[in-house]
Enzyme design. Structure first.
Site, mmCIF file in Angstrom:
data_model
loop_
_atom_site.group_PDB
_atom_site.id
_atom_site.type_symbol
_atom_site.label_atom_id
_atom_site.label_comp_id
_atom_site.label_asym_id
_atom_site.label_seq_id
_atom_site.Cartn_x
_atom_site.Cartn_y
_atom_site.Cartn_z
ATOM 1 N N GLU A 24 -3.273 -9.784 3.770
ATOM 2 C CA GLU A 24 -4.032 -9.511 4.996
ATOM 3 C C GLU A 24 -5.082 -10.563 5.319
ATOM 4 O OE1 GLU A 24 -3.240 -7.276 2.709
ATOM 5 O OE2 GLU A 24 -2.697 -5.366 3.599
ATOM 6 N N GLU B 58 0.838 -1.211 0.000
ATOM 7 C CA GLU B 58 0.000 0.000 0.000
ATOM 8 C C GLU B 58 0.870 1.256 0.000
ATOM 9 O OE1 GLU B 58 -2.191 -1.589 3.351
ATOM 10 O OE2 GLU B 58 -4.054 -1.369 2.212
HETATM 11 N N1 3HC Z 1 4.604 -7.267 11.826
HETATM 12 C C1 3HC Z 1 5.285 -7.625 12.927
HETATM 13 N N2 3HC Z 1 6.226 -8.575 12.950
HETATM 14 C C2 3HC Z 1 6.478 -9.214 11.798
HETATM 15 C C3 3HC Z 1 5.804 -8.900 10.610
HETATM 16 C C4 3HC Z 1 4.837 -7.855 10.645
HETATM 17 N N3 3HC Z 1 4.159 -7.468 9.552
HETATM 18 N N4 3HC Z 1 6.260 -9.708 9.637
HETATM 19 C C5 3HC Z 1 7.197 -10.491 10.193
HETATM 20 N N5 3HC Z 1 7.320 -10.201 11.494
HETATM 21 C C6 3HC Z 1 8.272 -10.785 12.458
HETATM 22 C C7 3HC Z 1 8.007 -12.256 12.718
HETATM 23 O O1 3HC Z 1 7.046 -12.417 13.744
HETATM 24 C C8 3HC Z 1 9.365 -12.754 13.109
HETATM 25 O O2 3HC Z 1 9.580 -12.381 14.453
HETATM 26 P P1 3HC Z 1 10.446 -13.352 15.435
HETATM 27 O O3 3HC Z 1 11.794 -13.477 14.788
HETATM 28 O O4 3HC Z 1 10.435 -12.626 16.722
HETATM 29 O O5 3HC Z 1 9.713 -14.658 15.485
HETATM 30 C C9 3HC Z 1 10.322 -11.895 12.257
HETATM 31 O O6 3HC Z 1 9.558 -10.767 11.845
HETATM 32 C C10 3HC Z 1 10.814 -12.593 11.013
HETATM 33 O O7 3HC Z 1 9.703 -13.123 10.314
HETATM 34 P P2 3HC Z 1 9.722 -14.582 9.669
HETATM 35 O O8 3HC Z 1 10.311 -15.548 10.628
HETATM 36 O O9 3HC Z 1 8.360 -14.828 9.150
HETATM 37 O O10 3HC Z 1 10.760 -14.344 8.493
HETATM 38 P P3 3HC Z 1 10.738 -14.898 7.018
HETATM 39 O O11 3HC Z 1 11.932 -14.357 6.366
HETATM 40 O O12 3HC Z 1 10.494 -16.377 7.008
HETATM 41 O O13 3HC Z 1 9.437 -14.232 6.336
HETATM 42 C C11 3HC Z 1 7.944 -12.456 5.687
HETATM 43 C C12 3HC Z 1 9.364 -12.840 6.176
HETATM 44 C C13 3HC Z 1 7.684 -13.102 4.322
HETATM 45 C C14 3HC Z 1 7.848 -10.978 5.585
HETATM 46 C C15 3HC Z 1 6.905 -13.019 6.693
HETATM 47 O O14 3HC Z 1 7.298 -12.662 8.002
HETATM 48 C C16 3HC Z 1 5.502 -12.505 6.509
HETATM 49 O O15 3HC Z 1 4.786 -13.022 5.667
HETATM 50 N N6 3HC Z 1 5.096 -11.519 7.318
HETATM 51 C C17 3HC Z 1 3.752 -11.051 7.378
HETATM 52 C C18 3HC Z 1 3.375 -10.219 6.178
HETATM 53 C C19 3HC Z 1 1.972 -9.704 6.328
HETATM 54 O O16 3HC Z 1 1.046 -10.419 6.636
HETATM 55 N N7 3HC Z 1 1.787 -8.393 6.092
HETATM 56 C C20 3HC Z 1 0.545 -7.755 6.227
HETATM 57 C C21 3HC Z 1 0.406 -7.197 7.602
HETATM 58 S S1 3HC Z 1 -1.193 -6.522 7.913
HETATM 59 C C22 3HC Z 1 -1.161 -5.025 7.094
HETATM 60 O O17 3HC Z 1 -0.170 -4.655 6.530
HETATM 61 C C23 3HC Z 1 -2.415 -4.210 7.196
HETATM 62 C C24 3HC Z 1 -2.422 -3.048 6.269
HETATM 63 O O18 3HC Z 1 -3.257 -3.309 5.195
HETATM 64 C C25 3HC Z 1 -2.866 -1.804 6.960
#
Ligand code: 3HC
Ligand code: NAI
Length: 706
Positions: A128, A108
């Site tokens: 999301e 976004e």
């Molecule tokens: N917020 C907070 N923490 C996050 C995060 C996020 N969006 N994404 C990842 N983290 C944290 C994980 O919890 C993890 O923490 P930890 O080491 O303490 O356990 C650390 O970052 C590393 O994450 P991964 O172990 O998952 O690392 P990978 O390299 O395997 O994957 C990634 C990275 C592909 C970015 C994966 O973490 C992911 O898919 N994250 C979520 C992405 C997501 O869902 N984004 C949308 C969020 S909601 C949003 O944006 C709403 C908006 O529309 C307003």
């Protein structure tokens, strides 16, 4: 400027770097910092354009998911919308430079920039819905304007990322940059500095006609209702995308904001966020720290080329690890390899793999009839028939054949890992790796810790699970381990319900409506009713006299009705394995129940769900208290990934927390009174209910104590 945002200059181009490790989530301070940087740039006459880039491994993985819990428990509501408008309205072009991921709020943010450039390996997406919410910062409004309604609806409802290459063909990425992303982005910014900056929110050329959009939206709703049964967020995402097709941008944003808030405050979203963090939590083992050295796993062997062994060999091959696959004779081994080939061929047919990929993977699997080459492997997974004597013989052979330092793992689903380990001179190298069927599909890997399994062996298997595309959960060595131990009481109750008068279909239907991938009786037919029957016969001497045992499946097996494999079990099956009710079964069960003196009654769907699901919860609580699962969330992750429990209910333990442990405990006490000892409430459940606590709080206390 905050520490999270750094501004530097490459002559006339400002570079705004987001530096919020590990994934540059848009947590507190980040949006404010970006806003301040845009302000600063607008005031600087020397700057003609700006590049926004992420430090470290990624662009921006989205909003900070941890903040959502604070928002739903009374904290301030944070919105990215004002920042995104500020960026889009900047008079100086802003180029978003994407590597790693631009997910959720990250995409976004990128769409508010005037241009997007990306490394070819980057991925973008609106995931999301996987958290039970929808894009909340105009993603559902800008995306259709940039890439068209159909693809935007697909991305916002499915949550799957697209590659930068695909995004470039969709028009979401303006240029792919091979090599140095920052240098490429800066020179792109210079090229566009003098041009009027295009704003995504003002574009309309990709928004189709009302007629076209109505058809796209209807098809998206139909697909989401079918493929994402029970989930609310995908339908809300479609509503928001539909608003983009019908209303001006600002009004569309208001619709999106309302839907976003409804989703965020839903139980589904809380559950899915629990699952997101849970999947990461299970990797954390208190006495096996992150720094524990791991052993190399570059070559492996699998013993037994049957249902599981064949699948496990494919799992390793798919991860690029060469595998020796051993069986007892040529014919069995040929049959095993034949099944693997057939499996791969059907993946090619379905478009999952290319023929070239499959050829490469098949080349990695070497069928063998002896242990001669086992001295070269780093790990062996044994998947021979389930029987202690045979397993011990195989482990004695492995002890002789494998080099010191190799990991000796068993795929046993019920047997004692310590007893298996005792057949070797190196119990520290022995561990359980319990894959789920079909091994090449199911995501769960229960890693069973023996008394003597070394920390290095545990750490290696946990890390390996990720490499294999699995989610590894460490469990203790109790009979049937965690998942199957809980599955026993769950399926027991399903049978009891039929024996008490419920229809087979009603039992399965109630649990499917609850959200399970399959009903418990249909699952029995799929796995083969004879599997449990054989185990029950073996352990009959351990059953306490006077305790009610289900009999219906034993009777079905005695009649040769093993389920799908014999085209008859709880259901009848046609040649395509499609089930239909067995016309004789109800009468038979009623007769058996009358002989056993079980009164018949009407049973509601609510009771069916409570009996089956609370049986899981009660056994889960015992497992937790006995220490065979590290945390309640580990059990949740096991059930979601290995048993088709609905992720949007967060797993059985989270579901119990959501219902309220007092209520669950009271219902279990009722069942205890009605049905006797099998329903004795787990002491931990009783304690938590009486203290007004939850399993989630229990987990927090455990973590704090560790
Ligand atoms: N917020 C907070 N923490 C996050 C995060 C996020 N969006 N994404 C990842 N983290 C944290 C994980 O919890 C993890 O923490 P930890 O080491 O303490 O356990 C650390 O970052 C590393 O994450 P991964 O172990 O998952 O690392 P990978 O390299 O395997 O994957 C990634 C990275 C592909 C970015 C994966 O973490 C992911 O898919 N994250 C979520 C992405 C997501 O869902 N984004 C949308 C969020 S909601 C949003 O944006 C709403 C908006 O529309 C307003
Ligand atoms: P299977 O019967 O399909 O295959 C077993 C294979 O082992 C046969 O091909 C047999 O010839 C081979 N074998 C026997 N002795 C051998 C030896 N000494 N050396 C090499 N090969 C030998 O059995 P399945 O279903 O694959 O089960 C294997 C193991 O996996 C069992 O321990 C079972 O409990 C476990 N398991 C099974 C699951 C399932 O759904 N089938 C799920 C999870 C675990």
């Amino acid at each position: 400027m905050s520490d999270l945002i750094k501004v530097s200059k490459e002559n006339d181009v400002a570079v705004i770097t987001i530096d919020n490790p590990p994934v540059n989530a848009l947590g507190p301070g980040v949006p404010e910092g970006i806003g301040a940087a845009i302000d600063e740039i607008s005031r600087d006459p020397a700057v003609k354009a700006a590049v926004v880039i992420g430090a470290g491994r990624t662009f921006v993985a989205g909003a900070d998911i941890k903040e959502f819990g604070k928002m739903t428990s009374g904290g301030p509501r944070r919105s990215l919308l004002p920042l995104l408008l500020q960026i889009e309205d900047s008079a100086k072009p802003v180029v978003m430079a994407i590597h790693g991921n631009a997910f959720g709020g990250g995409l976004e943010l990128a769409m508010a920039g005037h241009y997007r450039v990306a490394s070819p390996s980057a991925q973008v997406g609106q995931p999301e819905v996987n958290l039970g919410i929808i894009p909340g910062a105009a993603g559902t409004q800008r995306l259709p304007r940039l890439i068209g309604v159909a693809k935007a609806a697909e991305m916002c409802t499915g949550g799957k990322p697209v590659s930068a290459r695909e995004a470039a063909t969709l028009g979401l990425i303006d240029r792919l940059i091979e090599g140095d992303l920052l240098a490429g982005a800066v020179s792109f910014a210079r090229e566009v500095a003098a041009k009027p900056a295009p704003k995504a929110r003002e574009r309309t050329e990709k928004l189709g006609t009302a007629e076209e959009n109505a058809a796209i939206i209807a098809a998206a709703r139909a697909a989401a209702s079918k493929k994402q049964r029970g989930l609310k967020a995908p339908l809300a995402a479609i509503d928001a995308v539909e608003a983009a097709t019908k209303s001006p941008f600002e009004e569309g944003c208001q619709v999106e904001a309302k839907l976003f808030t409804e989703c965020l405050f839903s139980d589904q979203s809380k559950a899915l966020i629990h699952v997101f963090f849970g999947e990461r939590e299970v990797a954390k083992i208190p006495d096996v720290p992150k720094e524990t050295p791991v052993l190399p796993v570059n070559r492996v062997a699998v013993v037994g080329s049957g249902t599981m062994g064949g699948g496990i060999a494919m799992v390793f091959a798919n991860a690029g690890i060469p595998v020796l696959l051993k069986d007892v004779d040529e014919a069995t081994l040929d049959a095993g390899m034949g099944k693997i080939r057939k499996n791969y061929a059907s993946s090619v047919q379905r478009g999952r793999f290319t023929q070239a990929f499959v050829d490469e993977r098949l080349n990695l699997i070497t069928p063998v009839l002896n242990y001669n080459k086992f001295s070269e492997v780093d790990m062996v997974v044994e998947a021979v028939f389930e029987g202690m004597a045979l397993k011990k013989t195989v482990f004695m052979d492995l002890d002789r054949a494998c080099r010191r330092g190799a990991i000796l793992a068993s795929n046993t689903s019920t047997l004692n890992i310590d007893e298996i380990a005792s057949a070797t001179s190196r119990p520290e190298a022995v561990i359980g790796t319990h894959f789920f069927s079909p091994a090449n599909v199911m995501r769960l890997l229960e890693i069973v810790r023996g008394k003597k399994s070394s920390k290095e062996v545990i750490a290696t298997c946990m890390q390996l699970s990720k490499k294999l595309g699995k989610i590894g959960v460490l469990v203790g060595n109790c009979r049937a381990f965690v998942g199957n131990r809980m599955f026993g009481p769950y399926r027991r109750e399903a049978q009891f319900l039929v024996e008490e008068g419920a229809d087979v279909q009603a039992v399965d239907q109630a649990l499917v409506e609850f959200g399970n991938a399959m009903g418990p009786l249909a699952t029995g037919d799929l796995a083969g009713l004879d599997v449990g029957w054989r185990i029950r016969k073996e352990y009959r001497h351990l059953e306490k006299p006077g305790i009610r045992q289900p009999f219906a499946e034993d009777r079905l097996c005695e009649m040769g009705h093993y389920g799908q494999k014999t085209v008859r079990g709880w259901y009848c099956y046609d040649e395509n394995r499609r089930p239909s009710p067995d016309p004789e079964l109800a009468t038979q069960v009623r007769k058996w129940s009358a002989e056993a003196g079980i009164p018949q009654r009407q049973i509601s769907a609510e009771e069916i769900v409570d009996r089956c699901v609370y049986a899981l919860v009660n056994e889960g609580a015992r497992i937790l208290e006995e220490g065979y699962a590290l945390r309640a969330v580990d059990i949740d992750i096991i059930y979601i990934n290995g048993y088709g429990f609905p992720a949007y209910r967060g797993g059985p333990m989270w579901h119990a927390d959501t219902v309220g442990l007092q209520k669950v405990y009271a219902r279990i006490c009722e069942f205890h009174q009605q049905h006797g000892e099998l329903w004795a409430p787990a002491p931990l459940l009783k304690r938590l209910a009486e203290a007004g606590k939850t399993f989630a709080e229990f987990d927090k206390e455990q973590v704090a104590a560790a």
